[in-house]
Scaffold this motif. Structure first.
Motif, short mmCIF file in Angstrom:
data_model
loop_
_atom_site.label_atom_id
_atom_site.label_comp_id
_atom_site.label_asym_id
_atom_site.label_seq_id
_atom_site.Cartn_x
_atom_site.Cartn_y
_atom_site.Cartn_z
N GLU A 44 89.01 -9.69 -71.21
CA GLU A 44 90.76 -9.45 -72.07
C GLU A 44 90.76 -10.94 -72.39
OE1 GLU A 44 93.88 -7.96 -69.38
OE2 GLU A 44 93.14 -6.26 -69.65
N ARG A 45 90.77 -11.86 -72.45
CA ARG A 45 91.53 -13.07 -73.07
C ARG A 45 89.98 -13.48 -73.88
NH1 ARG A 45 92.83 -14.95 -68.23
NH2 ARG A 45 90.83 -16.08 -67.08
N ALA A 46 88.83 -12.82 -73.31
CA ALA A 46 87.42 -13.37 -74.60
C ALA A 46 87.49 -11.81 -75.64
CB ALA A 46 86.64 -13.36 -73.54
N GLN A 47 88.14 -11.40 -75.44
CA GLN A 47 88.77 -9.67 -76.48
C GLN A 47 87.15 -8.84 -76.22
OE1 GLN A 47 88.58 -10.93 -80.24
NE2 GLN A 47 90.24 -10.69 -79.79
N ILE A 48 86.34 -9.03 -74.36
CA ILE A 48 85.22 -7.99 -74.21
C ILE A 48 86.19 -7.03 -73.50
CG2 ILE A 48 83.75 -8.21 -72.16
CD1 ILE A 48 82.98 -10.97 -73.17
N ASN A 49 85.41 -5.92 -73.55
CA ASN A 49 86.32 -4.66 -73.50
C ASN A 49 85.38 -4.07 -72.02
OD1 ASN A 49 87.64 -3.54 -75.33
ND2 ASN A 49 85.93 -3.00 -76.40
N LEU A 50 85.92 -3.86 -70.53
CA LEU A 50 85.62 -3.82 -69.48
C LEU A 50 85.92 -1.72 -69.31
CD1 LEU A 50 84.85 -6.81 -68.17
CD2 LEU A 50 83.44 -5.72 -68.68
N ARG A 51 85.10 -1.25 -68.23
CA ARG A 51 85.67 -0.07 -67.67
C ARG A 51 85.88 -0.34 -66.64
NH1 ARG A 51 82.52 4.44 -66.21
NH2 ARG A 51 80.94 3.35 -66.92
N ARG A 52 87.25 -0.24 -66.13
CA ARG A 52 87.11 -0.56 -64.90
C ARG A 52 87.55 0.93 -64.01
NH1 ARG A 52 91.76 -4.72 -62.55
NH2 ARG A 52 90.95 -4.54 -60.24
N ILE A 53 86.16 0.74 -62.87
CA ILE A 53 86.13 2.24 -62.65
C ILE A 53 86.99 2.69 -61.11
CG2 ILE A 53 83.48 3.52 -61.04
CD1 ILE A 53 83.77 2.35 -64.30
N ASP A 54 86.66 1.39 -60.23
CA ASP A 54 88.02 1.55 -58.87
C ASP A 54 88.62 -0.27 -59.14
OD1 ASP A 54 86.18 -0.08 -57.91
OD2 ASP A 54 85.16 1.97 -56.41
N ALA A 55 89.15 -0.37 -58.20
CA ALA A 55 89.09 -1.82 -57.75
C ALA A 55 88.36 -2.95 -57.69
CB ALA A 55 90.11 -1.34 -55.76
N THR A 56 87.05 -2.39 -57.71
CA THR A 56 86.51 -3.75 -57.62
C THR A 56 84.75 -3.78 -58.01
OG1 THR A 56 85.25 -2.34 -55.15
CG2 THR A 56 86.79 -4.34 -54.91
N GLN A 57 84.89 -2.24 -58.78
CA GLN A 57 83.86 -1.87 -59.82
C GLN A 57 84.72 -1.94 -61.13
OE1 GLN A 57 80.52 0.49 -58.09
NE2 GLN A 57 81.84 0.77 -56.52
N LEU A 58 83.47 -2.53 -61.96
CA LEU A 58 83.48 -2.72 -64.06
C LEU A 58 82.12 -2.04 -63.56
CD1 LEU A 58 84.28 -5.81 -63.51
CD2 LEU A 58 86.26 -3.71 -63.45
N GLY A 59 82.30 -1.52 -65.27
CA GLY A 59 81.46 -0.63 -66.43
C GLY A 59 81.44 -1.78 -67.32
N VAL A 60 80.05 -1.94 -67.76
CA VAL A 60 80.20 -2.34 -69.44
C VAL A 60 78.78 -2.14 -70.01
CG1 VAL A 60 78.81 -4.72 -68.43
CG2 VAL A 60 79.78 -4.93 -69.95
N SER A 61 78.88 -1.91 -71.17
CA SER A 61 78.12 -1.79 -71.99
C SER A 61 78.01 -2.10 -73.47
CB SER A 61 78.93 0.46 -72.40
OG SER A 61 78.95 1.10 -71.63
N LEU A 62 76.80 -2.53 -73.69
CA LEU A 62 76.36 -3.20 -74.93
C LEU A 62 76.09 -2.01 -76.06
CD1 LEU A 62 74.27 -5.99 -72.95
CD2 LEU A 62 76.62 -5.80 -73.62
#
Length: 70
Positions: A44-62
């Protein structure tokens, strides 16, 4: 996009993170474990969007706007 996604995947693995999907084009599923909250905050500080899947998993798309400088 696939090339940059592969570079990102290798860098995430080098940091000790687990990338859950073995095949990909532009999206990675990342297991951040206990560091997930810190990863989200840093992104968030770096202005990168991540999708939070659950408590430990994240999605990132380019997309096509990603460059080597990113």
């Amino acid at each position: 996009m696939h090339t940059f996604t592969g570079v990102l995947r290798e860098q995430l693995l080098a940091l000790g993170l687990t990338v859950r999907n073995s095949s990909y084009f532009d999206t990675l599923l990342i297991d951040g474990g206990a560091a997930t909250g810190a990863i989200v905050a840093a992104a968030e500080r770096a202005q990168i969007n991540l999708r939070r899947i659950d408590a430990t998993q994240l999605g990132v798309s380019l997309d096509e706007t990603v460059t080597a400088e990113d």
